[in-house]
Design an enzyme around this catalytic site. Structure first.
Site, PDB file in Angstrom:
ATOM      1  N   HIS A 141       0.838  -1.211   0.000  1.00  0.00           N
ATOM      2  CA  HIS A 141       0.000   0.000   0.000  1.00  0.00           C
ATOM      3  C   HIS A 141       0.873   1.262   0.000  1.00  0.00           C
ATOM      4  O   HIS A 141       0.608   2.210  -0.725  1.00  0.00           O
ATOM      5  CB  HIS A 141      -0.883   0.051   1.261  1.00  0.00           C
ATOM      6  CG  HIS A 141      -1.915  -1.024   1.381  1.00  0.00           C
ATOM      7  ND1 HIS A 141      -2.058  -1.784   2.517  1.00  0.00           N
ATOM      8  CD2 HIS A 141      -2.877  -1.439   0.519  1.00  0.00           C
ATOM      9  CE1 HIS A 141      -3.065  -2.633   2.361  1.00  0.00           C
ATOM     10  NE2 HIS A 141      -3.572  -2.445   1.153  1.00  0.00           N
ATOM     11  N   LYS A 168     -17.025  -6.706   7.399  1.00  0.00           N
ATOM     12  CA  LYS A 168     -15.725  -7.391   7.494  1.00  0.00           C
ATOM     13  C   LYS A 168     -15.286  -7.434   8.945  1.00  0.00           C
ATOM     14  O   LYS A 168     -15.446  -6.453   9.677  1.00  0.00           O
ATOM     15  CB  LYS A 168     -14.685  -6.612   6.697  1.00  0.00           C
ATOM     16  CG  LYS A 168     -14.331  -7.235   5.376  1.00  0.00           C
ATOM     17  CD  LYS A 168     -13.047  -6.624   4.853  1.00  0.00           C
ATOM     18  CE  LYS A 168     -12.632  -7.199   3.538  1.00  0.00           C
ATOM     19  NZ  LYS A 168     -11.398  -6.574   3.044  1.00  0.00           N
ATOM     20  N   ARG A 215      -1.912  -6.506  -8.144  1.00  0.00           N
ATOM     21  CA  ARG A 215      -0.763  -7.350  -7.810  1.00  0.00           C
ATOM     22  C   ARG A 215      -0.570  -8.456  -8.824  1.00  0.00           C
ATOM     23  O   ARG A 215       0.543  -8.824  -9.151  1.00  0.00           O
ATOM     24  CB  ARG A 215      -0.947  -7.971  -6.423  1.00  0.00           C
ATOM     25  CG  ARG A 215      -0.804  -6.991  -5.295  1.00  0.00           C
ATOM     26  CD  ARG A 215      -1.294  -7.578  -4.012  1.00  0.00           C
ATOM     27  NE  ARG A 215      -2.700  -7.936  -4.143  1.00  0.00           N
ATOM     28  CZ  ARG A 215      -3.502  -8.207  -3.135  1.00  0.00           C
ATOM     29  NH1 ARG A 215      -3.040  -8.207  -1.915  1.00  0.00           N
ATOM     30  NH2 ARG A 215      -4.762  -8.496  -3.331  1.00  0.00           N
ATOM     31  N   SER A 244      -2.759  -7.607   3.299  1.00  0.00           N
ATOM     32  CA  SER A 244      -2.981  -7.464   4.742  1.00  0.00           C
ATOM     33  C   SER A 244      -3.354  -8.817   5.340  1.00  0.00           C
ATOM     34  O   SER A 244      -2.893  -9.185   6.421  1.00  0.00           O
ATOM     35  CB  SER A 244      -4.110  -6.467   5.011  1.00  0.00           C
ATOM     36  OG  SER A 244      -3.812  -5.223   4.452  1.00  0.00           O
TER      37      SER A 244
END
Ligand code: PNS
Length: 170
Positions: free
Chosen positions: A19, A43, A92, A130
């Site tokens: 990030h 979440k 990514r 993460s």
């Protein structure tokens, strides 16, 4: 219209070096980059909203081009209210693309002026997320070069009991 402002939305639970890299590169393209932390109540986050925001502020405190804010609900509502047209997202791997493309098209469907700018991740962070950092750290693995030092420190505090148990079991 705020043409030279972009938002970089995400959960940031917690912010990783992947990030950080996208934020620094985004801030070179735009005059202002707003890192937008999602409340995303469905979440189950490790860090609270305030903790996630504070960690990002600690990392970018000295950077006048980077701001941190939060949003709840639709991203494009936040953008529309402030006349911001550009969303930055990192890519990514090809596996990210389908979901990201769908989000970009849906955002543009709801707010036609919105465009998404994809930045390809730096290759040394292409496997970093993460979620995977939390998993590895929680199980006692070393991730010190994959997240900012303040994040590692905060994770140590969060995982103290779990890591102690895993050490005792060895
Ligand atoms: O870090 P993440 O989990 O990849 O971030 C995803 C996020 C928060 C950017 C995305 O889920 C989002 O924009 N949520 C807000 C709700 C919304 O606008 N949904 C419509 C997108 S198609």
């Amino acid at each position: 219209m705020s043409t030279n402002v972009a938002v970089y939305p995400g959960s940031f639970d917690p912010i990783t070096n992947g990030h950080v890299d996208i934020i620094l590169r985004g801030a070179q393209i735009f005059d202002r980059l707003i890192v937008l932390v999602a409340v995303n109540s469905e979440k189950k986050n490790l860090f609270s909203l305030d903790e996630r925001v504070d960690l990002i502020r600690e990392v970018f405190g000295g950077n006048p081009k980077v701001e941190v804010d939060t949003f709840e609900g639709l991203l494009v509502k936040y953008m529309c209210a402030r006349d911001i047209r550009v969303v930055i997202r990192g890519l990514r791997a090809v596996s990210d693309f389908e979901y990201e493309f769908q989000m970009a098209l849906m955002n543009r469907k709801i707010f036609p002026e919105a465009d998404t700018l994809f930045l390809a991740t730096r290759e040394n962070y292409s496997y970093v997320s993460s979620r995977i950092l939390k998993e590895v750290f929680g199980l006692g693995g070393c991730i010190s070069d994959l997240a900012p030092a303040v994040v590692i420190e905060a994770m140590k505090q969060k995982f103290k009991p779990a890591r102690r148990k895993s050490k005792e079991a060895r």
